[in-house]
Design a protein around this motif. Structure first.
Motif, PDB file in Angstrom:
ATOM      1  N   LEU A  81      39.264  -2.941  16.800  1.00  0.00           N
ATOM      2  CA  LEU A  81      40.313  -2.000  17.205  1.00  0.00           C
ATOM      3  C   LEU A  81      40.371  -1.865  18.736  1.00  0.00           C
ATOM      4  CD1 LEU A  81      42.448   0.160  16.440  1.00  0.00           C
ATOM      5  CD2 LEU A  81      40.573   1.806  16.217  1.00  0.00           C
ATOM      6  N   ASP A  82      39.205  -1.814  19.362  1.00  0.00           N
ATOM      7  CA  ASP A  82      39.092  -1.741  20.813  1.00  0.00           C
ATOM      8  C   ASP A  82      39.706  -2.991  21.461  1.00  0.00           C
ATOM      9  OD1 ASP A  82      38.094  -1.779  23.453  1.00  0.00           O
ATOM     10  OD2 ASP A  82      36.018  -2.138  22.836  1.00  0.00           O
ATOM     11  N   LEU A 104      41.942  -5.014  20.176  1.00  0.00           N
ATOM     12  CA  LEU A 104      43.389  -5.037  19.968  1.00  0.00           C
ATOM     13  C   LEU A 104      44.096  -4.136  20.979  1.00  0.00           C
ATOM     14  CD1 LEU A 104      45.831  -5.931  18.365  1.00  0.00           C
ATOM     15  CD2 LEU A 104      45.352  -4.177  16.669  1.00  0.00           C
ATOM     16  N   ILE A 105      43.558  -2.933  21.198  1.00  0.00           N
ATOM     17  CA  ILE A 105      44.190  -1.988  22.120  1.00  0.00           C
ATOM     18  C   ILE A 105      44.000  -2.401  23.578  1.00  0.00           C
ATOM     19  CG2 ILE A 105      43.819   0.304  23.124  1.00  0.00           C
ATOM     20  CD1 ILE A 105      45.239   0.998  20.859  1.00  0.00           C
ATOM     21  N   ASN A 106      42.755  -2.708  23.946  1.00  0.00           N
ATOM     22  CA  ASN A 106      42.441  -2.855  25.368  1.00  0.00           C
ATOM     23  C   ASN A 106      42.521  -4.280  25.914  1.00  0.00           C
ATOM     24  OD1 ASN A 106      41.926  -0.035  25.863  1.00  0.00           O
ATOM     25  ND2 ASN A 106      40.080  -0.288  24.627  1.00  0.00           N
ATOM     26  N   ASP A 107      42.370  -5.295  25.064  1.00  0.00           N
ATOM     27  CA  ASP A 107      42.492  -6.671  25.558  1.00  0.00           C
ATOM     28  C   ASP A 107      43.884  -7.218  25.254  1.00  0.00           C
ATOM     29  OD1 ASP A 107      39.875  -6.256  26.103  1.00  0.00           O
ATOM     30  OD2 ASP A 107      39.111  -8.032  25.066  1.00  0.00           O
ATOM     31  N   ILE A 108      44.267  -7.163  24.000  1.00  0.00           N
ATOM     32  CA  ILE A 108      45.564  -7.726  23.602  1.00  0.00           C
ATOM     33  C   ILE A 108      46.678  -6.799  24.103  1.00  0.00           C
ATOM     34  CG2 ILE A 108      46.927  -8.601  21.664  1.00  0.00           C
ATOM     35  CD1 ILE A 108      44.077  -9.931  22.143  1.00  0.00           C
ATOM     36  N   GLY A 109      46.532  -5.520  23.848  1.00  0.00           N
ATOM     37  CA  GLY A 109      47.481  -4.535  24.370  1.00  0.00           C
ATOM     38  C   GLY A 109      48.616  -4.213  23.419  1.00  0.00           C
ATOM     39  N   LEU A 110      49.073  -2.972  23.501  1.00  0.00           N
ATOM     40  CA  LEU A 110      50.128  -2.516  22.600  1.00  0.00           C
ATOM     41  C   LEU A 110      51.451  -3.223  22.865  1.00  0.00           C
ATOM     42  CD1 LEU A 110      49.312   1.301  22.514  1.00  0.00           C
ATOM     43  CD2 LEU A 110      49.008  -0.351  20.655  1.00  0.00           C
ATOM     44  N   ASP A 111      51.713  -3.584  24.110  1.00  0.00           N
ATOM     45  CA  ASP A 111      52.985  -4.251  24.425  1.00  0.00           C
ATOM     46  C   ASP A 111      53.073  -5.603  23.732  1.00  0.00           C
ATOM     47  OD1 ASP A 111      53.785  -2.122  25.891  1.00  0.00           O
ATOM     48  OD2 ASP A 111      53.117  -2.950  27.823  1.00  0.00           O
ATOM     49  N   THR A 112      51.976  -6.377  23.798  1.00  0.00           N
ATOM     50  CA  THR A 112      51.949  -7.680  23.116  1.00  0.00           C
ATOM     51  C   THR A 112      52.129  -7.482  21.618  1.00  0.00           C
ATOM     52  OG1 THR A 112      50.381  -8.403  24.781  1.00  0.00           O
ATOM     53  CG2 THR A 112      50.598  -9.803  22.834  1.00  0.00           C
ATOM     54  N   LEU A 113      51.418  -6.491  21.088  1.00  0.00           N
ATOM     55  CA  LEU A 113      51.511  -6.230  19.656  1.00  0.00           C
ATOM     56  C   LEU A 113      52.958  -5.893  19.278  1.00  0.00           C
ATOM     57  CD1 LEU A 113      50.258  -5.717  16.835  1.00  0.00           C
ATOM     58  CD2 LEU A 113      49.718  -3.395  17.570  1.00  0.00           C
ATOM     59  N   LYS A 114      53.555  -4.963  20.016  1.00  0.00           N
ATOM     60  CA  LYS A 114      54.945  -4.558  19.731  1.00  0.00           C
ATOM     61  C   LYS A 114      55.889  -5.757  19.787  1.00  0.00           C
ATOM     62  CE  LYS A 114      54.861   0.117  21.430  1.00  0.00           C
ATOM     63  NZ  LYS A 114      54.974   0.857  22.676  1.00  0.00           N
ATOM     64  N   ALA A 115      55.678  -6.619  20.747  1.00  0.00           N
ATOM     65  CA  ALA A 115      56.572  -7.773  20.926  1.00  0.00           C
ATOM     66  C   ALA A 115      56.494  -8.718  19.732  1.00  0.00           C
ATOM     67  CB  ALA A 115      56.214  -8.501  22.220  1.00  0.00           C
ATOM     68  N   LYS A 116      55.383  -8.689  19.009  1.00  0.00           N
ATOM     69  CA  LYS A 116      55.211  -9.620  17.881  1.00  0.00           C
ATOM     70  C   LYS A 116      55.716  -9.031  16.564  1.00  0.00           C
ATOM     71  CE  LYS A 116      52.628 -12.710  20.117  1.00  0.00           C
ATOM     72  NZ  LYS A 116      52.925 -14.109  20.254  1.00  0.00           N
ATOM     73  N   VAL A 117      56.049  -7.755  16.557  1.00  0.00           N
ATOM     74  CA  VAL A 117      56.460  -7.109  15.307  1.00  0.00           C
ATOM     75  C   VAL A 117      57.841  -7.606  14.884  1.00  0.00           C
ATOM     76  CG1 VAL A 117      57.124  -4.900  14.249  1.00  0.00           C
ATOM     77  CG2 VAL A 117      55.056  -5.044  15.632  1.00  0.00           C
ATOM     78  N   VAL A 118      57.926  -8.157  13.670  1.00  0.00           N
ATOM     79  CA  VAL A 118      59.220  -8.605  13.160  1.00  0.00           C
ATOM     80  C   VAL A 118      59.690  -7.711  12.010  1.00  0.00           C
ATOM     81  CG1 VAL A 118      58.864 -11.007  13.835  1.00  0.00           C
ATOM     82  CG2 VAL A 118      58.132 -10.252  11.568  1.00  0.00           C
TER      83      VAL A 118
END
Ligand code: SF4
Ligand code: SF4
Lengths: 337, 199
Positions: A125-126, A128-142
């Motif tokens: 979880l750490d 995902l939040i701090n290395d990958i980042g929420l912006d990257t995650l959001k951009a991948k949401v389909v």
């Protein structure tokens, strides 16, 4: 791609396979490159350290030594108990040099050594939040999980004791909430978010565990959640598999499903439920998934039906008042009559 | 030379106190336990989710340690009821490693065979036995052996759930053994010769 030394932990190969499967799907699109520690061993859970300290820490340290050998620096663990054991061993071996020395003396018997502090131990979880980042995650949401009401259950061993100060708050952590919001879910207020599932007490002191499980599920119900989401195999097992026993203990009829956060992230990234381990829950996710227009995999449903045909014993509902229409369990009063 | 925590405690007392038990437990705990620094504020017991099932709150137990009540402390069910939630640890104003102290007390109780109910110690010992044999945990073996010995009736009740877990591929019937068993055994055997008692 970011590289991580991967410590899966025993549960990922058995009761938490859904966690493993979903993590394997989402890792690639999120840019998480996992290299499993070759021939890792069990971390000892919360049991070994209650028997014999030096062997318990040596057991954990064998994994740290093997991980350090790879030359990479960051260890990723998806299991909260494993994460805490690895992180605590690393921390205490430095805080108490005598412990570090003795553990290294033991490791030497297996031609290994570990210098405390040489690795970063991180939870998925750490990362995902701090290395990958929420912006990257959001951009991948389909496929945003709009309309799914989720109770974020972070549990104990990730935000506490947090000696390395990685988490937002020890008792009201926000990381899981942020991830769930990023994938479009509706996050309900869930006061039990960082409380305990009972750990191994489900096996050794079930009455203590039932009470902790009941508090969690009733809190999620009161918040009108469709589903609980966890970051820990132990939490998933206790709330999911022991929900039936908890119900018969209290005469309740809760049906609160619980899945791993990686499974919901997987859905939002467009993976089909069958690739993400859906259907392996004991407490069905069918109703919850239908809220976002999804079915649980066909195979899992037939399995459930077969189970009923075999007529395995169902716990009786002990509630004396009139049965609610949703309650499918046989009633103790009717059985007596 | 800087004083040890026990010397600090003694320095503030106007009479002699036997703190050997407190010191022994502190030394046996991973990290720096800070047990000597407990100010008896009670935040731990007030934060504990399973306190209602405990013989003594953590605070009471630590007062008993200070009073040298070895027998009573080791026979208390408190460490066995502790669920390792770390609520007390993050609220303790003195940063006592409370959860780890509970582990130390369990290991002392096991060593001295001081417990009223053998179910929890047996569970820990069976878990460890499996790990020492295979290098991995083995839930199926653990659960069947534990339930058969301690609660056969509960085994019948949980059979349906166990079968569900099996069917859904969530319970492995066979244990997994790591390749480096010889290495792990050598490490653990060496580790068992050592104790973290005094330094
Ligand atoms: S919270 Fe800390 S200082 Fe207060 S009684 Fe408990 S251990 Fe002692
Ligand atoms: S770690 Fe143990 S003693 Fe501390 S609050 Fe949790 S259950 Fe209670």
């Amino acid at each position: 791609m970011s590289d991580y030394i991967f410590y899966p932990g025993c549960a990922m190969e058995s009761n938490a396979k859904a966690y493993y499967d979903s993590l394997m799907e989402i890792a690639q699109p999120l840019g998480i490159n996992l290299q499993e520690i070759d021939d890792w061993n069990c971390c000892g859970a919360t049991e070994y350290v209650g028997i014999n300290l030096i062997p318990a820490y040596s057991l954990i340290a064998r994994n740290l030594a093997l991980a350090a050998k790879t030359g990479q620096k960051t260890v990723l663990s998806p299991c909260s108990a494993c994460y805490l054991n690895l992180a605590k061993a690393d921390y205490y071996m430095a805080e108490r040099p005598a412990l570090g020395e003795k553990v290294n003396e033991a490791l030497a018997a297996g031609n290994l050594q570990y210098t405390p502090g040489s690795l970063d131990i991180r939870h998925l979880l750490d990362v995902l939040i701090n290395d990958i980042g929420l912006d990257t995650l959001k951009a991948k949401v389909v496929r945003p999980l709009k309309g799914l009401r989720v109770a974020p259950y972070t549990g104990c061993m990730v935000p506490r004791p947090d000696y390395n100060k990685r988490w937002s708050d020890p008792e009201h952590p926000t990381e899981l909430i942020d991830v769930l919001k990023a994938i479009g879910a509706e996050v309900v207020a869930f006061p039990g978010g960082a409380t305990c599932c009972g750990g191994h007490m489900t096996q050794i002191g079930p009455d203590t565990a039932y009470e902790l499980i009941r508090r969690l599920i009733s809190s999620a119900e009161k918040s009108k959640a469709d589903i609980m989401v966890t970051v820990c195999p132990m939490c998933q097992l206790n709330v999911d598999a022991y929900q039936g026993e908890t119900n018969s203990h209290y005469g309740t009829d809760y049906e609160m499903p619980i899945v791993f956060f990686s499974q919901l992230v997987g859905l939002a990234l467009g993976f089909p439920p069958e690739k993400l381990g859906f259907g392996s829950e004991i407490t069905s996710t069918e109703k919850a998934l239908s809220r976002i227009g999804m079915d649980i995999p066909e195979a899992a449903i037939t399995e459930g039906k077969q189970r009923q045909q075999e007529g395995l014993p169902m716990p009786l509902c002990m509630r004396k008042t009139a049965k609610t229409p949703e309650c499918k369990r046989p009633c103790a009063e009717e059985a007596k009559a | 030379m800087s004083k040890t925590p026990v010397e600090h405690v003694h320095a503030r007392l106007d009479h002699d106190e036997d703190l050997s038990l407190l010191h022994e437990v502190s030394m046996k705990t991973a990290g720096v336990s800070r047990l000597e620094m407990c100010i008896q504020c009670g935040s731990c017991g007030g934060s504990c989710p399973s306190e209602m099932d405990m013989d003594h709150t953590p605070r009471t137990l630590f007062a008993m340690l200070r009073a040298g009540m070895r027998e009573e402390v080791l026979l208390s069910n408190t460490p066995w009821i502790c669920v390792s939630c770390y609520h007390c640890v993050v609220r303790c104003p003195q940063n006592v490693h409370i959860t780890d102290v509970m582990y130390s007390l369990k290991s002392m109780a096991i060593q001295e065979k001081k417990y009223r109910d053998s179910s929890a110690p047996d569970f820990s010992e069976t878990f460890v036995e499996m790990v020492e044999k295979y290098g991995r945990s083995y839930e199926f073996g653990l659960a069947t052996r534990h339930y058969l010995k301690h609660s056969p009736l509960r085994m019948i009740r949980t059979a349906a759930m166990g079968l569900g877990m099996l069917k859904k591929g969530r319970l492995n019937m066979k244990p997994t053994t790591i390749k480096g068993m010889e290495q792990l055994t050598a490490i653990l055997n060496k580790a068992k010769e050592m104790e973290l008692a005094h330094e």
